[in-house]
Design a protein around this motif. Structure first.
Motif, mmCIF file in Angstrom:
data_model
loop_
_atom_site.group_PDB
_atom_site.id
_atom_site.type_symbol
_atom_site.label_atom_id
_atom_site.label_comp_id
_atom_site.label_asym_id
_atom_site.label_seq_id
_atom_site.Cartn_x
_atom_site.Cartn_y
_atom_site.Cartn_z
ATOM 1 N N GLU A 91 9.931 7.213 14.871
ATOM 2 C CA GLU A 91 9.681 8.173 15.716
ATOM 3 C C GLU A 91 8.046 8.005 16.247
ATOM 4 O OE1 GLU A 91 9.929 12.020 13.842
ATOM 5 O OE2 GLU A 91 11.788 11.528 12.814
ATOM 6 N N PHE A 92 7.359 7.167 15.653
ATOM 7 C CA PHE A 92 5.843 6.959 16.083
ATOM 8 C C PHE A 92 6.055 5.949 17.256
ATOM 9 C CE2 PHE A 92 5.454 8.815 12.073
ATOM 10 C CZ PHE A 92 4.325 9.577 12.094
ATOM 11 N N THR A 93 5.510 6.181 18.386
ATOM 12 C CA THR A 93 5.495 5.315 19.541
ATOM 13 C C THR A 93 4.053 5.098 20.151
ATOM 14 O OG1 THR A 93 5.778 7.263 21.095
ATOM 15 C CG2 THR A 93 7.758 6.064 20.180
ATOM 16 N N THR A 94 3.982 4.295 20.815
ATOM 17 C CA THR A 94 2.515 3.795 21.711
ATOM 18 C C THR A 94 2.579 4.384 22.815
ATOM 19 O OG1 THR A 94 3.680 1.785 22.714
ATOM 20 C CG2 THR A 94 2.876 1.278 20.508
ATOM 21 N N ALA A 95 1.321 4.373 23.543
ATOM 22 C CA ALA A 95 1.104 4.997 24.597
ATOM 23 C C ALA A 95 2.020 4.659 25.808
ATOM 24 C CB ALA A 95 -0.103 4.616 25.444
ATOM 25 N N ALA A 134 6.887 2.674 23.580
ATOM 26 C CA ALA A 134 7.579 1.645 22.646
ATOM 27 C C ALA A 134 7.231 2.111 21.204
ATOM 28 C CB ALA A 134 6.843 0.198 22.911
ATOM 29 N N PRO A 135 8.211 1.620 20.306
ATOM 30 C CA PRO A 135 7.913 1.990 18.786
ATOM 31 C C PRO A 135 6.718 1.263 18.239
ATOM 32 C CG PRO A 135 10.094 1.193 19.339
ATOM 33 C CD PRO A 135 9.577 0.873 20.609
ATOM 34 N N ALA A 136 5.949 2.093 17.694
ATOM 35 C CA ALA A 136 4.859 1.810 17.075
ATOM 36 C C ALA A 136 4.919 0.576 15.811
ATOM 37 C CB ALA A 136 3.903 2.680 16.454
ATOM 38 N N ARG A 137 4.014 -0.227 15.864
ATOM 39 C CA ARG A 137 4.265 -1.281 15.045
ATOM 40 C C ARG A 137 3.960 -0.951 13.700
ATOM 41 N NH1 ARG A 137 0.505 -5.473 13.076
ATOM 42 N NH2 ARG A 137 1.895 -7.186 12.174
ATOM 43 N N VAL A 138 4.736 -1.136 12.584
ATOM 44 C CA VAL A 138 4.668 -0.833 11.167
ATOM 45 C C VAL A 138 4.597 -1.789 10.357
ATOM 46 C CG1 VAL A 138 5.782 0.651 9.238
ATOM 47 C CG2 VAL A 138 6.184 1.416 11.503
ATOM 48 N N THR A 139 3.396 -2.081 9.544
ATOM 49 C CA THR A 139 3.225 -3.132 8.554
ATOM 50 C C THR A 139 3.209 -2.833 7.244
ATOM 51 O OG1 THR A 139 1.012 -2.888 8.841
ATOM 52 C CG2 THR A 139 1.604 -4.414 10.073
ATOM 53 N N LYS A 140 3.671 -3.764 6.308
ATOM 54 C CA LYS A 140 3.990 -3.335 4.966
ATOM 55 C C LYS A 140 3.298 -3.889 4.023
ATOM 56 C CE LYS A 140 7.572 -3.059 1.235
ATOM 57 N NZ LYS A 140 6.747 -3.916 0.254
ATOM 58 N N ARG A 141 2.607 -3.462 2.956
ATOM 59 C CA ARG A 141 1.623 -4.375 1.973
ATOM 60 C C ARG A 141 2.097 -3.450 0.822
ATOM 61 N NH1 ARG A 141 -4.393 -5.782 1.062
ATOM 62 N NH2 ARG A 141 -4.115 -6.885 -1.078
ATOM 63 N N MET A 142 2.902 -4.205 -0.124
ATOM 64 C CA MET A 142 3.282 -3.692 -1.605
ATOM 65 C C MET A 142 3.908 -2.112 -1.385
ATOM 66 S SD MET A 142 2.394 -6.050 -3.710
ATOM 67 C CE MET A 142 2.081 -5.253 -5.269
ATOM 68 N N ASN A 143 3.382 -0.983 -1.630
ATOM 69 C CA ASN A 143 4.017 0.279 -1.674
ATOM 70 C C ASN A 143 3.400 1.004 -0.514
ATOM 71 O OD1 ASN A 143 1.550 0.582 -3.100
ATOM 72 N ND2 ASN A 143 2.063 2.270 -3.672
ATOM 73 N N ARG A 144 2.715 0.502 0.630
ATOM 74 C CA ARG A 144 2.209 1.028 1.584
ATOM 75 C C ARG A 144 2.882 0.522 3.117
ATOM 76 N NH1 ARG A 144 -4.048 0.349 -0.652
ATOM 77 N NH2 ARG A 144 -3.698 1.509 -2.640
ATOM 78 N N ASP A 163 -0.870 1.129 12.477
ATOM 79 C CA ASP A 163 -2.301 0.966 12.692
ATOM 80 C C ASP A 163 -2.632 1.590 14.026
ATOM 81 O OD1 ASP A 163 -3.329 -0.989 10.919
ATOM 82 O OD2 ASP A 163 -1.993 -2.363 11.538
ATOM 83 N N SER A 164 -1.665 1.685 15.054
ATOM 84 C CA SER A 164 -2.088 2.415 16.466
ATOM 85 C C SER A 164 -2.339 3.897 15.880
ATOM 86 C CB SER A 164 -1.150 2.122 17.426
ATOM 87 O OG SER A 164 0.352 2.621 16.953
ATOM 88 N N HIS A 165 -1.896 4.522 15.045
ATOM 89 C CA HIS A 165 -2.060 5.997 14.976
ATOM 90 C C HIS A 165 -3.156 6.121 13.702
ATOM 91 C CE1 HIS A 165 1.646 6.100 17.391
ATOM 92 N NE2 HIS A 165 1.568 7.338 17.370
ATOM 93 N N HIS A 166 -3.414 5.099 13.126
ATOM 94 C CA HIS A 166 -4.389 5.174 11.869
ATOM 95 C C HIS A 166 -3.866 6.035 10.909
ATOM 96 C CE1 HIS A 166 -7.591 3.567 14.590
ATOM 97 N NE2 HIS A 166 -7.158 4.494 15.547
ATOM 98 N N LEU A 167 -2.397 5.748 10.400
ATOM 99 C CA LEU A 167 -1.730 6.464 9.410
ATOM 100 C C LEU A 167 -1.152 5.568 8.673
ATOM 101 C CD1 LEU A 167 0.159 9.175 11.765
ATOM 102 C CD2 LEU A 167 -2.038 9.528 10.230
ATOM 103 N N GLN A 168 -0.965 6.093 7.488
ATOM 104 C CA GLN A 168 -0.336 5.287 6.431
ATOM 105 C C GLN A 168 0.596 6.025 5.597
ATOM 106 O OE1 GLN A 168 -2.473 3.378 2.876
ATOM 107 N NE2 GLN A 168 -2.587 1.632 4.573
ATOM 108 N N LEU A 169 1.587 5.655 4.851
ATOM 109 C CA LEU A 169 2.431 6.363 3.959
ATOM 110 C C LEU A 169 2.424 5.468 2.846
ATOM 111 C CD1 LEU A 169 4.097 9.159 4.149
ATOM 112 C CD2 LEU A 169 6.044 7.605 4.604
ATOM 113 N N ARG A 170 2.238 6.078 1.881
ATOM 114 C CA ARG A 170 2.229 5.402 0.285
ATOM 115 C C ARG A 170 3.430 5.972 -0.641
ATOM 116 N NH1 ARG A 170 -4.163 4.543 -1.363
ATOM 117 N NH2 ARG A 170 -4.961 3.611 0.808
#
Length: 364
Positions: free
Chosen positions: A288-292, A295-305, A309-316
Motif C-alpha cells: 500500500e505504500f508507494t513512491t512519489a 510505484a510500490p515502495a521498496r521494502v527491506t527485511k532484516r530479522m524481525n524488522r 526507507d522512502s517513508h522512514h517507517l518500520q514494522l517490527r
C-alpha cells in the motif's frame, strides 16, 4: 472523644495538653499523630512530669511537665526552632493512649495540684419514656428523620462524572524552609511524577482489564517510568546518567513504555528470525505504500524488522506475535504508536502513527 484516645481519661489528658496542640500547625499535628502510632517509646511518668524518646531522623528526648494548676510546658532536644515540634506533639498523643490503658497515670501527672483523675460524668439519661437516650442524644435527634422516613426517601440522581483534564497542571506545594536542605527542584520533579502517575491511572481507569501497575523493582526500568513525567533536558540527562544511559536512549524507552507497555520495551533491541513464510505476507501488506511516482515502495527485511526507507517507517514483529510501528527521525528509530495483533491493522496504524506525540517526546 478524640479519634486517637478511647476513654474519658484519655480525653481529659488531651484537654489538659490543649495549649500545646493549639500551638501546633496542621502539618505538625498530622506528623505528630503519625509518629505517636509507632515511633514513641513507652513514656516514663512521674509526679508532674513525663519523658519519652521519639525516633525521627535521629532519637530525640521529649519532656512534658505540669508545674502547677492550669500550667503545662514541654521541650525537646531536636534542632527544630519552632515550638512545639512534631516530637512533642507525638508524645502528647502517646500519653493519651497510655492514660487510656492506665488512668492512674493521669493522677500521677497531676499530682502537683491535687487533681482527681476521675472523668467527668456522662450526661444523665432522660426520664422514663425515653429509655436508652441521653439528653444530648434526645436534643440531637429532635428534628431528625425516623429510620422508616429515611429509607422511604427516593434516591437522588448521581452527579455527572468529573471530566478528565487534558493534561496535568503545574505542581503546587508550599516550599520548605531553605535551611531544611530540601532540594526544591527534586521536590518539584517528584510532584510532577506523582501527578503524571495519577493522571495515567485516571485515564485508564475505564479500560477493560486495566490494573494499577506496581512500581518496577528494577531501578533501570523504574527510571524509564520516571522519565515518562520528567520535564526539561537537564533533568532527563541527569536521570539517564544515573542509570548509565544516554538521554536519547531513555527517551526511546519511555516512548516504548507509553505505546507498548513496560513488558514490551525489549522490542527496542530484540532481534530474532521469525517464520520465513511470513515475509511474503508482510511485503504484500506493505504494498500500500508507494513512491512519489506511484510505484510500490521498496521494502527491506532484516530479522524481525521490515523497513520502508522512502517513508522512514518500520514494522517490527515481536515474540508475542504483535506488530510494532517505528518512525526514523535523526537517524534513529523511535516507537510510533501502539502495537497491533493483526497485520492489516498494523499497516493501517503505521500509516497514521502518533507523529505529534513522538516528536514532542524526541525534542523535549
Amino acid at each position: 472523644m478524640s479519634r486517637y484516645v478511647n476513654t474519658p481519661w484519655g480525653q481529659n489528658w488531651l484537654n489538659i495538653a490543649e495549649p500545646i496542640l493549639k500551638a501546633a500547625d496542621s502539618g505538625r499535628l498530622q506528623r505528630g499523630l503519625s509518629y505517636a502510632r509507632g515511633r514513641v517509646a513507652e513514656p516514663e511518668i512521674g509526679p508532674g512530669t513525663a519523658t519519652a524518646t521519639v525516633r525521627g531522623s535521629s532519637s530525640y528526648r521529649v519532656r512534658i511537665t505540669l508545674p502547677g494548676p492550669g500550667r503545662i510546658t514541654a521541650d525537646c532536644d531536636c534542632p527544630d526552632p519552632v515550638w512545639p515540634c512534631k516530637h512533642v506533639v507525638a508524645v502528647v498523643f502517646r500519653l493519651g493512649r497510655t492514660i487510656d490503658e492506665d488512668p492512674s497515670a493521669l493522677r500521677t501527672l497531676r499530682a502537683n495540684d491535687g487533681y482527681s483523675a476521675d472523668p467527668a460524668p456522662e450526661p444523665e439519661p432522660e426520664p422514663a419514656g425515653n429509655a436508652g437516650r441521653t439528653r444530648w442524644g434526645s436534643e440531637l435527634a429532635a428534628d431528625a428523620l425516623t429510620p422508616a422516613e429515611a429509607f422511604a426517601r427516593p434516591t437522588a440522581p448521581r452527579p455527572d462524572p468529573v471530566a478528565i483534564p487534558d493534561a496535568t497542571g503545574e505542581p503546587c506545594y508550599c516550599p520548605p524552609n531553605p535551611r531544611s536542605g530540601v532540594d526544591l527542584e527534586a521536590l518539584e520533579a517528584l510532584a510532577a511524577i506523582a501527578a503524571g502517575t495519577a493522571m495515567t491511572a485516571l485515564v485508564n481507569a475505564d479500560v477493560p482489564g486495566h490494573q494499577v501497575r506496581e512500581w518496577p523493582e528494577d531501578p533501570q526500568l523504574d527510571a524509564v517510568r520516571i522519565a515518562l513525567h520528567v520535564t526539561g533536558p537537564a533533568r532527563l540527562e541527569s536521570l539517564a546518567t544515573a542509570i548509565g544511559r544516554t538521554a536519547a536512549a531513555l527517551t526511546g524507552e519511555s516512548l516504548a513504555w507509553t505505546f507498548f507497555g513496560p513488558e514490551s520495551i525489549a522490542i527496542l533491541t530484540d532481534q530474532w528470525q521469525p517464520d520465513p513464510d511470513l515475509h511474503h505476507e508482510v511485503t504484500t501488506a506493505l504494498a500500500e505504500f508507494t513512491t512519489a511516482d506511484g510505484a510500490p515502495a521498496r521494502v527491506t527485511k532484516r530479522m524481525n524488522r521490515w523497513t520502508i526507507d522512502s517513508h522512514h517507517l518500520q514494522l517490527r514483529y515481536g515474540r508475542d506475535e504483535r506488530w510494532y510501528p517505528f518512525l526514523r527521525q535523526s537517524n534513529k528509530w523511535w516507537p510510533a504508536g501502539p502495537p497491533a495483533t493483526d497485520l492489516t491493522e498494523a499497516v493501517t496504524r503505521l500509516q497514521g502513527s502518533e507523529w505529534g506525540q513522538v516528536m514532542s517526546q524526541i525534542h523535549r
